[in-house]
Design an enzyme around this catalytic site. Structure first.
Site, PDB file in Angstrom:
ATOM      1  N   HIS A  78       0.852  -1.190   0.000  1.00 47.31           N
ATOM      2  CA  HIS A  78       0.000   0.000   0.000  1.00 47.31           C
ATOM      3  C   HIS A  78       0.884   1.236   0.000  1.00 47.31           C
ATOM      4  CE1 HIS A  78      -3.624  -2.328   0.638  1.00 47.31           C
ATOM      5  NE2 HIS A  78      -3.033  -2.958   1.641  1.00 47.31           N
ATOM      6  N   CYS A 120      -0.152   2.754  -4.401  1.00 50.51           N
ATOM      7  CA  CYS A 120      -0.924   3.963  -4.638  1.00 50.51           C
ATOM      8  C   CYS A 120      -0.059   5.193  -4.377  1.00 50.51           C
ATOM      9  CB  CYS A 120      -2.154   3.995  -3.725  1.00 50.51           C
ATOM     10  SG  CYS A 120      -3.397   2.742  -4.126  1.00 50.51           S
TER      11      CYS A 120
END
Length: 251
Positions: A78, A120
């Site tokens: 992430h 991301c």
């Protein structure tokens, strides 16, 4: 790798990991040098720098290279603005990672370094931070402000970004290989479907049968591919069987 999937209580097949409903086990035989609580920022940076004395736990392996070595780092987790996820605390912050890469360059222990980052807002890790002249090329799955959307190592909806030294020949070769791999996978899926495509392209004919029945078909498909998708090159020769399977009856 954090290694929290194979024996997770929600895994119906303990010790087995598949990446498609009827796929084979992709977990068996995978080397695991650092897992669980040993997956830390400190160990990650120590591994890059080749600093064995700074390690805690794990196998003790580090990137112990010399001035003629090429290093490839692939990181997937992430991400957020200026930060990368870690299964343990703390996170990886952009300024700390850049400092480590600068130290690695100063140590003279690599010839070129390629960093693939899939997270991301991953562009925020390098944008305005990674200088040229370090012989480092970094590519990210998204820019500094958007979520990463990917499938099968191909990116849809987000913008792949490049940073650092963009002219590294090692980078060009790797990009070309990725292009061939993704092109072949896409051709298989378009012709035979998402599930059957990979199976057809990887089929090996029984012993005693030639690679292909219609050699003209094979040569034609190679010409069509190279006209529209670029040269297969020496790396792409490994896909000759896949192209032949398209020509073979009842694929």
């Amino acid at each position: 790798m954090y290694d929290d999937i194979a024996f997770n209580e929600e895994n119906p097949r303990p010790g087995v990991i598949i990446n498609s409903p009827h796929g084979s086990d992709v977990y068996s035989g995978v080397p695991k040098d650092y897992i669980g609580d040993d997956v830390t920022v400190n160990n990650f940076f120590a591994i890059i720098l080749g600093n064995k004395t700074a390690l805690t736990g794990g196998s003790g392996k580090v990137v112990d290279g010399g001035p003629n070595d090429h290093i490839f780092i692939y990181y997937m987790d992430h991400g957020g603005p200026g930060v990368l996820g870690m299964p343990t605390s703390p996170y990886v912050y952009a300024d700390n990672l850049i400092d480590v890469l600068k130290k690695k360059h100063a140590s003279g222990t690599y010839k070129s370094l390629v960093f693939y980052l899939e997270a991301c807002e991953s562009g925020s890790i390098f944008e305005g931070l990674l200088p040229e002249g370090l012989n480092i090329y970094a590519t990210t799955a998204s820019n500094a402000e958007e979520n990463r959307t990917s499938n099968d190592n191909s990116v849809y909806g987000s913008h792949v970004m490049q940073y650092g030294d963009l002219g590294l020949n090692l980078v060009e070769a790797m990009s070309h290989r990725m292009h061939i791999d993704n092109s072949m996978k896409m051709i298989g899926k378009l012709l035979f479907g998402i599930e059957k495509g990979p199976e057809v392209l990887q089929t090996v004919r029984p012993t005693g049968q030639p690679l292909v029945d219609d050699w003209d078909c094979l040569k034609t498909l190679v010409r069509i591919y190279e006209t529209n998708c670029g040269s297969l090159s020496q790396y792409g020769m490994k896909y000759m069987r896949s192209i032949a399977n398209i020509c073979n009856p009842n694929p």
